[in-house]
Design a protein around this motif. Structure first.
Motif, PDB file in Angstrom:
ATOM      1  N   ASN A 122      29.946  31.544  86.907  1.00 50.97           N
ATOM      2  CA  ASN A 122      31.222  32.203  86.818  1.00 50.97           C
ATOM      3  C   ASN A 122      31.678  32.726  88.184  1.00 50.97           C
ATOM      4  OD1 ASN A 122      33.367  33.166  85.457  1.00 50.97           O
ATOM      5  ND2 ASN A 122      32.296  34.889  84.504  1.00 50.97           N
ATOM      6  N   PRO A 123      32.227  31.856  89.048  1.00 49.34           N
ATOM      7  CA  PRO A 123      32.602  32.344  90.384  1.00 49.34           C
ATOM      8  C   PRO A 123      33.682  33.415  90.300  1.00 49.34           C
ATOM      9  CG  PRO A 123      33.376  30.088  90.046  1.00 49.34           C
ATOM     10  CD  PRO A 123      32.582  30.450  88.837  1.00 49.34           C
ATOM     11  N   ILE A 124      33.436  34.540  90.942  1.00 48.07           N
ATOM     12  CA  ILE A 124      34.377  35.661  90.894  1.00 48.07           C
ATOM     13  C   ILE A 124      34.851  35.986  92.308  1.00 48.07           C
ATOM     14  CG2 ILE A 124      34.608  38.127  90.335  1.00 48.07           C
ATOM     15  CD1 ILE A 124      32.424  37.628  88.193  1.00 48.07           C
ATOM     16  N   PRO A 125      36.178  35.987  92.547  1.00 52.93           N
ATOM     17  CA  PRO A 125      36.661  36.276  93.894  1.00 52.93           C
ATOM     18  C   PRO A 125      36.465  37.750  94.264  1.00 52.93           C
ATOM     19  CG  PRO A 125      38.502  35.985  92.383  1.00 52.93           C
ATOM     20  CD  PRO A 125      37.258  35.739  91.599  1.00 52.93           C
ATOM     21  N   VAL A 126      36.086  38.018  95.506  1.00 52.28           N
ATOM     22  CA  VAL A 126      35.927  39.388  95.981  1.00 52.28           C
ATOM     23  C   VAL A 126      37.039  39.711  96.974  1.00 52.28           C
ATOM     24  CG1 VAL A 126      34.464  40.922  97.347  1.00 52.28           C
ATOM     25  CG2 VAL A 126      33.440  39.479  95.588  1.00 52.28           C
ATOM     26  N   ASN A 127      37.267  38.789  97.901  1.00 49.93           N
ATOM     27  CA  ASN A 127      38.275  39.013  98.937  1.00 49.93           C
ATOM     28  C   ASN A 127      39.319  37.902  98.867  1.00 49.93           C
ATOM     29  OD1 ASN A 127      39.746  39.246 101.268  1.00 49.93           O
ATOM     30  ND2 ASN A 127      38.005  39.041 102.663  1.00 49.93           N
ATOM     31  N   LYS A 128      40.554  38.276  98.606  1.00 50.68           N
ATOM     32  CA  LYS A 128      41.591  37.253  98.429  1.00 50.68           C
ATOM     33  C   LYS A 128      42.384  36.980  99.701  1.00 50.68           C
ATOM     34  CE  LYS A 128      41.998  37.667  93.488  1.00 50.68           C
ATOM     35  NZ  LYS A 128      42.661  38.238  92.337  1.00 50.68           N
ATOM     36  N   THR A 173      39.189  32.369 110.821  1.00 47.68           N
ATOM     37  CA  THR A 173      38.490  33.570 111.294  1.00 47.68           C
ATOM     38  C   THR A 173      37.232  33.907 110.501  1.00 47.68           C
ATOM     39  OG1 THR A 173      40.092  34.877 110.065  1.00 47.68           O
ATOM     40  CG2 THR A 173      40.420  34.747 112.427  1.00 47.68           C
ATOM     41  N   ASP A 174      37.168  33.518 109.219  1.00 53.76           N
ATOM     42  CA  ASP A 174      36.017  33.922 108.401  1.00 53.76           C
ATOM     43  C   ASP A 174      35.039  32.783 108.104  1.00 53.76           C
ATOM     44  OD1 ASP A 174      37.098  36.590 108.030  1.00 53.76           O
ATOM     45  OD2 ASP A 174      38.548  35.654 106.681  1.00 53.76           O
ATOM     46  N   VAL A 175      35.565  31.650 107.670  1.00 55.54           N
ATOM     47  CA  VAL A 175      34.692  30.578 107.177  1.00 55.54           C
ATOM     48  C   VAL A 175      34.138  29.705 108.301  1.00 55.54           C
ATOM     49  CG1 VAL A 175      34.590  28.523 105.694  1.00 55.54           C
ATOM     50  CG2 VAL A 175      35.848  30.559 104.940  1.00 55.54           C
ATOM     51  N   PRO A 202      18.127  30.308 102.991  1.00 57.05           N
ATOM     52  CA  PRO A 202      19.504  30.292 102.496  1.00 57.05           C
ATOM     53  C   PRO A 202      20.364  31.327 103.231  1.00 57.05           C
ATOM     54  CG  PRO A 202      17.941  30.734 100.696  1.00 57.05           C
ATOM     55  CD  PRO A 202      17.159  30.695 101.964  1.00 57.05           C
ATOM     56  N   LEU A 203      21.663  31.113 103.268  1.00 59.05           N
ATOM     57  CA  LEU A 203      22.552  32.103 103.870  1.00 59.05           C
ATOM     58  C   LEU A 203      22.529  33.372 103.019  1.00 59.05           C
ATOM     59  CD1 LEU A 203      25.818  30.190 104.867  1.00 59.05           C
ATOM     60  CD2 LEU A 203      23.672  30.411 106.092  1.00 59.05           C
ATOM     61  N   PRO A 204      22.786  34.536 103.647  1.00 61.30           N
ATOM     62  CA  PRO A 204      22.899  35.771 102.859  1.00 61.30           C
ATOM     63  C   PRO A 204      24.042  35.639 101.844  1.00 61.30           C
ATOM     64  CG  PRO A 204      23.118  36.202 105.231  1.00 61.30           C
ATOM     65  CD  PRO A 204      22.973  34.734 105.082  1.00 61.30           C
ATOM     66  N   ASP A 205      23.883  36.292 100.693  1.00 62.89           N
ATOM     67  CA  ASP A 205      24.894  36.222  99.623  1.00 62.89           C
ATOM     68  C   ASP A 205      26.295  36.550 100.112  1.00 62.89           C
ATOM     69  OD1 ASP A 205      22.998  35.486  97.839  1.00 62.89           O
ATOM     70  OD2 ASP A 205      22.816  37.450  96.863  1.00 62.89           O
ATOM     71  N   SER A 206      26.390  37.522 101.057  1.00 61.30           N
ATOM     72  CA  SER A 206      27.719  37.942 101.503  1.00 61.30           C
ATOM     73  C   SER A 206      28.451  36.796 102.210  1.00 61.30           C
ATOM     74  CB  SER A 206      27.610  39.154 102.412  1.00 61.30           C
ATOM     75  OG  SER A 206      26.866  38.816 103.559  1.00 61.30           O
ATOM     76  N   LEU A 207      27.723  35.982 102.956  1.00 57.51           N
ATOM     77  CA  LEU A 207      28.361  34.852 103.649  1.00 57.51           C
ATOM     78  C   LEU A 207      28.748  33.759 102.646  1.00 57.51           C
ATOM     79  CD1 LEU A 207      26.330  34.439 106.968  1.00 57.51           C
ATOM     80  CD2 LEU A 207      28.331  35.841 106.493  1.00 57.51           C
ATOM     81  N   ILE A 208      27.870  33.522 101.660  1.00 55.00           N
ATOM     82  CA  ILE A 208      28.197  32.527 100.628  1.00 55.00           C
ATOM     83  C   ILE A 208      29.446  32.987  99.871  1.00 55.00           C
ATOM     84  CG2 ILE A 208      27.400  31.316  98.555  1.00 55.00           C
ATOM     85  CD1 ILE A 208      24.529  31.602  99.585  1.00 55.00           C
ATOM     86  N   GLN A 209      29.515  34.297  99.607  1.00 53.14           N
ATOM     87  CA  GLN A 209      30.676  34.837  98.890  1.00 53.14           C
ATOM     88  C   GLN A 209      31.970  34.630  99.691  1.00 53.14           C
ATOM     89  OE1 GLN A 209      30.695  36.356  95.638  1.00 53.14           O
ATOM     90  NE2 GLN A 209      32.886  36.023  95.924  1.00 53.14           N
ATOM     91  N   THR A 210      31.895  34.812 101.006  1.00 55.51           N
ATOM     92  CA  THR A 210      33.081  34.594 101.847  1.00 55.51           C
ATOM     93  C   THR A 210      33.583  33.153 101.714  1.00 55.51           C
ATOM     94  OG1 THR A 210      32.338  36.254 103.425  1.00 55.51           O
ATOM     95  CG2 THR A 210      33.917  34.631 104.245  1.00 55.51           C
ATOM     96  N   ILE A 211      32.642  32.206 101.765  1.00 57.36           N
ATOM     97  CA  ILE A 211      33.035  30.799 101.645  1.00 57.36           C
ATOM     98  C   ILE A 211      33.562  30.526 100.233  1.00 57.36           C
ATOM     99  CG2 ILE A 211      32.238  28.410 101.866  1.00 57.36           C
ATOM    100  CD1 ILE A 211      30.133  29.411 103.865  1.00 57.36           C
ATOM    101  N   GLN A 212      32.877  31.116  99.235  1.00 60.65           N
ATOM    102  CA  GLN A 212      33.323  30.958  97.844  1.00 60.65           C
ATOM    103  C   GLN A 212      34.747  31.505  97.655  1.00 60.65           C
ATOM    104  OE1 GLN A 212      31.592  30.152  94.229  1.00 60.65           O
ATOM    105  NE2 GLN A 212      33.740  29.738  94.667  1.00 60.65           N
ATOM    106  N   ASP A 213      35.037  32.647  98.259  1.00 63.58           N
ATOM    107  CA  ASP A 213      36.375  33.235  98.141  1.00 63.58           C
ATOM    108  C   ASP A 213      37.430  32.287  98.692  1.00 63.58           C
ATOM    109  OD1 ASP A 213      35.494  35.540  96.931  1.00 63.58           O
ATOM    110  OD2 ASP A 213      35.401  36.703  98.769  1.00 63.58           O
ATOM    111  N   TRP A 214      37.093  31.661  99.810  1.00 63.29           N
ATOM    112  CA  TRP A 214      38.033  30.717 100.432  1.00 63.29           C
ATOM    113  C   TRP A 214      38.234  29.496  99.516  1.00 63.29           C
ATOM    114  CZ3 TRP A 214      36.302  25.902 102.648  1.00 63.29           C
ATOM    115  CH2 TRP A 214      37.309  25.188 103.299  1.00 63.29           C
ATOM    116  N   VAL A 215      37.148  29.011  98.905  1.00 62.84           N
ATOM    117  CA  VAL A 215      37.251  27.875  97.982  1.00 62.84           C
ATOM    118  C   VAL A 215      38.138  28.250  96.794  1.00 62.84           C
ATOM    119  CG1 VAL A 215      35.957  26.390  96.381  1.00 62.84           C
ATOM    120  CG2 VAL A 215      35.046  26.829  98.671  1.00 62.84           C
ATOM    121  N   LEU A 216      37.970  29.483  96.287  1.00 63.15           N
ATOM    122  CA  LEU A 216      38.767  29.923  95.130  1.00 63.15           C
ATOM    123  C   LEU A 216      40.258  30.022  95.460  1.00 63.15           C
ATOM    124  CD1 LEU A 216      36.399  32.595  93.535  1.00 63.15           C
ATOM    125  CD2 LEU A 216      36.997  30.371  92.577  1.00 63.15           C
TER     126      LEU A 216
END
Ligand code: HEC
Length: 132
Positions: A30-36, A42-44, A112-126
């Motif tokens: 269940n991917p959940i966006p954190v930062n929209k 600059t981030d990914v 593996p990358l830290p969760d926070s970095l994976i989340q940043t990439i996931q947010d961009w994908v979302l």
């Protein structure tokens, strides 16, 4: 049933409900966006440059480079960011590799990358993996 017991069962079922949902989240269903407001430039991109480009770009220095230069330009990255993973269709190939839901996991044979970095990439994908 006593009032106390009723209350107990009520709270108990809420606990089970929350518990099951937490499990589903951990399995990454269940991917959940954190930062929209995440940006590719600059981030990914800096994350990919640091952790992935040594094997996956034209300028890769890794001896395994031939055949693995998957990220030569933005649209290459975007392709993997948007193509869904066959192991877990809720995630794209890019995220599934990072979250170790699809093998071989990335970065290849490294921690593996830290969760926070994976989340940043996931947010961009979302956001639809924009070139922003
Ligand atoms: C040490 C070298 C190395 C690093 C660092 C690395 N990879 Fe890989 N990557 C590989 C190799 C080798 C393969 C091919 C493995 C196979 O298919 O057997 C691969 C495959 C992939 C694939 C699948 C491509 C396809 O067409 O199926 C993706 C996506 C990927 N890597 C993403 C990443 C990401 C994102 C990072 C950075 C977090 C990363 N990789 C870091 C070596 C690396």
């Amino acid at each position: 049933m006593s009032n106390f017991k009723k209350k107990f069962y009520y709270i108990f079922s809420i606990g089970i409900f929350i518990g099951l949902n937490a499990c589903a989240f951990n399995k990454g269903e269940n991917p959940i966006p954190v930062n929209k407001t995440v940006s590719y430039m600059t981030d990914v991109k800096p994350i990919l440059v640091t952790h992935c480009f040594k094997c996956h770009s034209d300028t890769a220095t890794n001896p395994q480079k031939p055949g693995y230069a998957f990220f030569n330009n933005f649209s290459d990255v975007q392709k993997y960011a948007l193509r869904s993973s066959t192991s877990n269709p809720n995630y794209s190939v890019l995220i599934a590799r990072l979250k170790h839901l699809e093998s071989p996991e990335m970065p290849y044979k490294e921690t593996p990358l830290p969760d926070s970095l994976i989340q940043t990439i996931q947010d961009w994908v979302l956001l639809g993996a924009p070139n922003n």
